[in-house]
Design an enzyme around this catalytic site. Structure first.
Site, short mmCIF file in Angstrom:
data_model
loop_
_atom_site.label_atom_id
_atom_site.label_comp_id
_atom_site.label_asym_id
_atom_site.label_seq_id
_atom_site.Cartn_x
_atom_site.Cartn_y
_atom_site.Cartn_z
N CYS A 190 10.29 -2.37 -9.94
CA CYS A 190 9.45 -1.57 -9.03
C CYS A 190 10.32 -0.74 -8.09
CB CYS A 190 8.51 -2.47 -8.23
SG CYS A 190 7.15 -3.12 -9.20
N CYS B 33 10.47 -5.96 -6.69
CA CYS B 33 11.34 -6.48 -7.75
C CYS B 33 12.23 -5.32 -8.21
CB CYS B 33 10.49 -7.04 -8.89
SG CYS B 33 9.68 -5.78 -9.88
N CYS C 212 6.83 -10.27 -6.63
CA CYS C 212 7.05 -8.86 -6.23
C CYS C 212 5.98 -8.43 -5.24
CB CYS C 212 6.99 -7.97 -7.47
SG CYS C 212 7.08 -6.21 -7.11
N GLU D 142 0.83 -1.21 0.00
CA GLU D 142 0.00 0.00 0.00
C GLU D 142 0.86 1.26 0.00
OE1 GLU D 142 -3.00 -0.15 -0.80
OE2 GLU D 142 -3.38 -2.27 -0.42
ZN LIG Z 1 -2.59 -2.87 -4.78
ZN LIG Z 2 7.48 -5.43 -9.25
#
Ligand SMILES: [Zn+2]
Ligand SMILES: [Zn+2]
Length: 189
Positions: free
Chosen positions: A173, A170, A151, A136
């Site tokens: 990200c 990951c 991930c 979040e």
């Molecule tokens: Zn989400």
């Molecule tokens: Zn990711």
């Protein structure tokens, strides 16, 4: 440059274990490289209770977190133990303002079915909380859902899928998160 005065504010709401919160604070600090403060418990979010559904409206909790957010807090994460819903879904484990400041998670669904709860070690709950919190908060940093099933930003409905992913980003990200972190701090001085 990341200003040392910026921090993530973790706001407990209701029946949330102190040790779980401290563990959560440590993992958030590790993932985002920011200071984490655990605020005073705000109590159960009664204002968000929907009598017809007997659940708590996560949008109202987010609104309250936004209204009460301290200026120095870069992000605010509410941690609740009540069953959350939003107008689109029958329940949610967490919700965030995409690219915003506030997010909320709940331990309610992470505990699993009542019949399973006695078999659920506290460690399992702590790890699930960690994944939901990072997920979040990732949304508040502008991260969308990731196709990589390992991930932390992978979309997971149900605790089985949550258990399959890792509690970290990951590489792709992580890059986006760091870019947004830099932009966020730059924009807000
Ligand atoms: Zn989400
Ligand atoms: Zn990711």
């Amino acid at each position: 440059m990341i200003s040392p005065s910026r921090y993530i504010d973790v706001v407990p709401m209701g029946d949330v274990g102190e040790q779980d919160l401290q563990d959560l604070a440590v993992s958030i600090k590790e993932q985002f490289g920011l200071r984490v403060k655990v605020s005073r418990n705000q109590g159960f979010p009664h204002y968000a209770f929907d009598p017809a559904r007997r659940q708590y409206n996560s949008n109202l909790i987010l609104k309250k977190l936004v209204d009460n957010a301290l200026p120095a807090a870069l992000k605010v994460l509410g941690v609740s133990s009540v069953d959350l819903f939003n107008p689109i879904f029958s329940f949610v484990v967490g919700e965030a303002q995409f690219g915003g400041r506030c997010a909320v998670i709940s331990t309610y669904r992470l505990r699993g079915k009542p019949s399973n709860q006695s078999r659920l070690g506290c460690n399992t709950l702590a790890i699930r909380m960690e994944k939901e919190a990072i997920h979040e908060l990732g949304h508040t940093f502008g991260l969308r859902h990731c196709a990589d099933p390992s991930c932390v930003m992978h979309y997971s409905v149900g605790t089985e899928l949550t258990d399959c992913k890792f509690a970290f980003f990951c590489p792709a990200c992580r890059d986006v998160m760091l870019w947004h972190l830099g932009t966020d701090l730059f924009l807000k001085g």
